[in-house]
Design a protein around this motif. Structure first.
Motif, PDB file in Angstrom:
ATOM      1  N   HIS A 138       0.833  -1.202   0.000  1.00 34.56           N
ATOM      2  CA  HIS A 138       0.000   0.000   0.000  1.00 34.56           C
ATOM      3  C   HIS A 138       0.866   1.250   0.000  1.00 34.56           C
ATOM      4  CE1 HIS A 138      -3.492   2.521   0.629  1.00 34.56           C
ATOM      5  NE2 HIS A 138      -2.874   3.103   1.652  1.00 34.56           N
ATOM      6  N   LYS A 306     -17.012   4.145   3.836  1.00 34.94           N
ATOM      7  CA  LYS A 306     -18.163   4.288   2.946  1.00 34.94           C
ATOM      8  C   LYS A 306     -18.686   5.718   2.959  1.00 34.94           C
ATOM      9  CE  LYS A 306     -22.523   1.961   1.816  1.00 34.94           C
ATOM     10  NZ  LYS A 306     -23.485   0.914   2.244  1.00 34.94           N
ATOM     11  N   SER A 352      -9.371   0.703  -1.778  1.00 38.21           N
ATOM     12  CA  SER A 352      -9.199   0.135  -0.442  1.00 38.21           C
ATOM     13  C   SER A 352     -10.469  -0.568   0.036  1.00 38.21           C
ATOM     14  CB  SER A 352      -8.787   1.231   0.547  1.00 38.21           C
ATOM     15  OG  SER A 352      -9.791   2.222   0.659  1.00 38.21           O
ATOM     16  N   ILE A 353     -11.648  -0.020  -0.279  1.00 35.22           N
ATOM     17  CA  ILE A 353     -12.902  -0.692   0.086  1.00 35.22           C
ATOM     18  C   ILE A 353     -13.005  -2.031  -0.627  1.00 35.22           C
ATOM     19  CG2 ILE A 353     -15.419  -0.584  -0.139  1.00 35.22           C
ATOM     20  CD1 ILE A 353     -15.239   2.420   0.340  1.00 35.22           C
ATOM     21  N   TYR A 354     -12.646  -2.048  -1.895  1.00 32.96           N
ATOM     22  CA  TYR A 354     -12.682  -3.294  -2.660  1.00 32.96           C
ATOM     23  C   TYR A 354     -11.773  -4.348  -2.028  1.00 32.96           C
ATOM     24  CZ  TYR A 354     -12.519  -6.327  -6.830  1.00 32.96           C
ATOM     25  OH  TYR A 354     -12.606  -7.376  -7.696  1.00 32.96           O
ATOM     26  N   SER A 355     -10.607  -3.895  -1.562  1.00 30.53           N
ATOM     27  CA  SER A 355      -9.656  -4.843  -0.961  1.00 30.53           C
ATOM     28  C   SER A 355     -10.223  -5.487   0.295  1.00 30.53           C
ATOM     29  CB  SER A 355      -8.340  -4.131  -0.640  1.00 30.53           C
ATOM     30  OG  SER A 355      -8.498  -3.221   0.437  1.00 30.53           O
ATOM     31  N   GLN A 356     -11.120  -4.784   1.002  1.00 35.95           N
ATOM     32  CA  GLN A 356     -11.723  -5.330   2.208  1.00 35.95           C
ATOM     33  C   GLN A 356     -12.771  -6.392   1.892  1.00 35.95           C
ATOM     34  OE1 GLN A 356      -9.330  -4.030   4.235  1.00 35.95           O
ATOM     35  NE2 GLN A 356     -10.932  -3.869   5.771  1.00 35.95           N
ATOM     36  N   LEU A 357     -13.322  -6.352   0.698  1.00 36.78           N
ATOM     37  CA  LEU A 357     -14.385  -7.283   0.320  1.00 36.78           C
ATOM     38  C   LEU A 357     -13.871  -8.496  -0.438  1.00 36.78           C
ATOM     39  CD1 LEU A 357     -17.007  -4.650  -0.949  1.00 36.78           C
ATOM     40  CD2 LEU A 357     -16.875  -5.701   1.312  1.00 36.78           C
ATOM     41  N   LEU A 418     -21.092  -3.331   3.853  1.00 39.09           N
ATOM     42  CA  LEU A 418     -19.649  -3.576   3.939  1.00 39.09           C
ATOM     43  C   LEU A 418     -19.274  -4.574   5.029  1.00 39.09           C
ATOM     44  CD1 LEU A 418     -18.060  -0.058   3.261  1.00 39.09           C
ATOM     45  CD2 LEU A 418     -18.446  -1.939   1.672  1.00 39.09           C
ATOM     46  N   GLU A 422     -17.273  -8.028   4.278  1.00 36.52           N
ATOM     47  CA  GLU A 422     -15.988  -8.374   4.889  1.00 36.52           C
ATOM     48  C   GLU A 422     -16.070  -9.745   5.559  1.00 36.52           C
ATOM     49  OE1 GLU A 422     -14.720  -5.229   7.455  1.00 36.52           O
ATOM     50  OE2 GLU A 422     -15.055  -3.680   5.927  1.00 36.52           O
ATOM     51  N   ARG A 423     -17.203 -10.028   6.198  1.00 41.81           N
ATOM     52  CA  ARG A 423     -17.371 -11.344   6.832  1.00 41.81           C
ATOM     53  C   ARG A 423     -17.390 -12.448   5.778  1.00 41.81           C
ATOM     54  NH1 ARG A 423     -21.237  -8.490   9.922  1.00 41.81           N
ATOM     55  NH2 ARG A 423     -22.936  -9.416   8.697  1.00 41.81           N
ATOM     56  N   ILE A 426     -13.800 -13.157   4.751  1.00 40.43           N
ATOM     57  CA  ILE A 426     -13.044 -13.863   5.796  1.00 40.43           C
ATOM     58  C   ILE A 426     -13.496 -15.315   5.904  1.00 40.43           C
ATOM     59  CG2 ILE A 426     -12.603 -13.981   8.278  1.00 40.43           C
ATOM     60  CD1 ILE A 426     -12.832 -10.909   8.302  1.00 40.43           C
TER      61      ILE A 426
END
Length: 445
Positions: A138, A306, A352-357, A418, A422-423, A426
């Motif tokens: 990053h 968001k 960055s939001i995409y990376s969390q999903l 979101l 994220e869940r 994971i």
């Protein structure tokens, strides 16, 4: 992480930002409107420029999977990037030999240069995983953006001086100064690419055997594999509802952002704003973007990622509305500063939001699909802009058409949960891990 290689990698962003600022955003759109397509009506010239953008993005989208797979198969990312840089830089420089009435030649050369720029970025972006470990990617990516803002802004400043003071530099006209600017943009791109190609192997050591990639049998096979890979990834992503809804939102609002970047200068030229004012305003965008991009790195901590993305996209809605009423250089300066305030931040937040999903086990696959699909969607905005301008005879209504992409993108964003996404990511990774798994994989130092 090898710091020398990391700096060389980031310097390529400094190098190819010459094309992003001078050729896409600032000087070439003005040249196209006032010189190359001077014999056409203003709205017609604007629509032709928009269609050139659309054709370029479609070709990039079609070729990117094939080229990317071929480069991976043969371990030739560095070689492919070198070829792309040369093609893009030479095509940019050749535009310096065009003049009044040469809008077809300019469009063709611009499309070729865009293939070099956007196609090359496919290989450039993929090198990030090879150069930096996960915990430093990053930071290195951000360094590349910073180098790009500074390099592109510095060269654009030089170009403004050349165009504004054309007589002082011995040019016969401002048009000749613009032609020299295109040549120097190509030269800048090539010159500052040298550090990367001196420090990154053109052919990766494990692929030095040329039998690893045979053009005779590899191209067709790679093409089939690329198509299958894209379809497989689309099926995988649909298994993650929140990620898929976010992708739809991204396609829409990213199209709006891309259209603003590519059409702002030629729209300003059509409504009568002078070339110097247009280019100077876009220089403001570059330098305002540096501090505000850093600000948006902190904002998600305060209000959530968001909400921060909503804020930036809502600001773009205001920009479009104000742009409709714009009629003076001062207005364009204000708009340029407003764009600089949210441009880098919105793109950074979107990534960055995409990376969390995205499940960690499928990160490379899904990010590659995001890049490809983003290029496909980016072809729609300029096409809608161009068609609206051609049908109505004015780009003022065309600029309002961009509202659709921002508003619909924000609406789809409201449908994305979101935390749930994220869940899902994971849980997918947990299912894919063996019972004795206790360390992350995918990178060794």
């Amino acid at each position: 992480m090898d710091q020398k290689r990391a700096r060389a990698w980031a310097m390529y962003d400094w190098a190819n930002s010459a094309f992003a600022t001078t050729m896409i955003a600032a000087v070439l759109p003005v040249f196209y409107q006032t010189v190359a397509a001077a014999d056409l009506e203003g709205a017609v010239a604007t629509s032709y420029w928009a269609f050139s953008q659309t054709i370029a993005m479609i070709l990039v989208a079609v070729l990117a999977p094939l080229l990317g797979a071929a480069a991976d198969q043969g371990g030739r990312k560095g070689l492919f990037l070198l070829i792309a840089a040369i093609v893009g830089a030479v095509a940019s420089a050749l535009i310096g030999f065009t003049g009044r009435g040469d809008y077809v030649a300019v469009s063709v050369l611009f499309i070729i240069a865009t293939l070099g720029f956007s196609g090359g970025n496919t290989f450039y972006d993929s090198m990030l995983r090879d150069i930096a470990p996960p915990d430093q990617r990053h930071a290195l990516s951000a360094r590349g953006y910073t180098y790009g803002y500074l390099g592109g802004g510095l060269l654009l400043l030089v170009h403004i001086v050349l165009i504004q003071g054309w007589a002082s530099f011995g040019f016969t006209s401002q048009i000749q100064a613009m032609q020299i600017v295109f040549m120097t943009a190509g030269l800048w791109w090539l010159l500052f690419s040298i550090p990367l190609f001196r420090n990154v192997p053109l052919i990766e050591p494990k692929h030095t055997d040329s039998s690893q990639f045979s053009p005779k049998i590899g191209v067709l096979r790679t093409a089939k594999q690329s198509v299958k890979s894209v379809l497989r990834t689309l099926l995988h992503i649909k298994k993650y509802p929140e990620l898929f809804k976010y992708l739809v939102a991204f396609w829409l609002f990213n199209d709006g952002i891309s259209t603003i970047i590519s059409m702002a200068a030629i729209y300003g030229a059509e409504i009568g704003i002078g070339a110097t004012h247009l280019i100077a305003a876009l220089l403001i965008t570059q330098f305002v973007g540096v501090p505000f991009t850093f600000l948006f790195e902190k904002l998600p901590v305060k209000i959530g990622a968001k909400n921060a993305l909503y804020l930036s996209l809502g600001f773009y809605v205001v920009i479009v509305i104000v742009g409709y009423f714009m009629n003076s250089p001062l207005h364009f300066y204000i708009l340029a500063a407003m764009v600089g305030m949210v441009q880098g931040g919105s793109q950074s937040l979107a990534r960055s939001i995409y990376s969390q999903l995205v499940p960690a086990s499928k990160a490379t696959e899904f990010f590659g699909f995001m890049s490809l699909s983003g290029k496909v969607s980016a072809a729609l905005g300029p096409a809608v802009f161009g068609l609206t301008a051609a049908m109505t005879g004015t780009s003022r209504l065309a600029i309002l058409s961009v509202l659709f992409f921002f508003l619909s993108g924000m609406w789809f964003l409201t449908k994305v949960d979101l935390p749930k996404g994220e869940r899902e990511a994971i849980e997918d990774d947990d299912k894919s891990l063996p019972p004795d798994h206790n360390t992350p994989s995918g990178f060794t130092v």
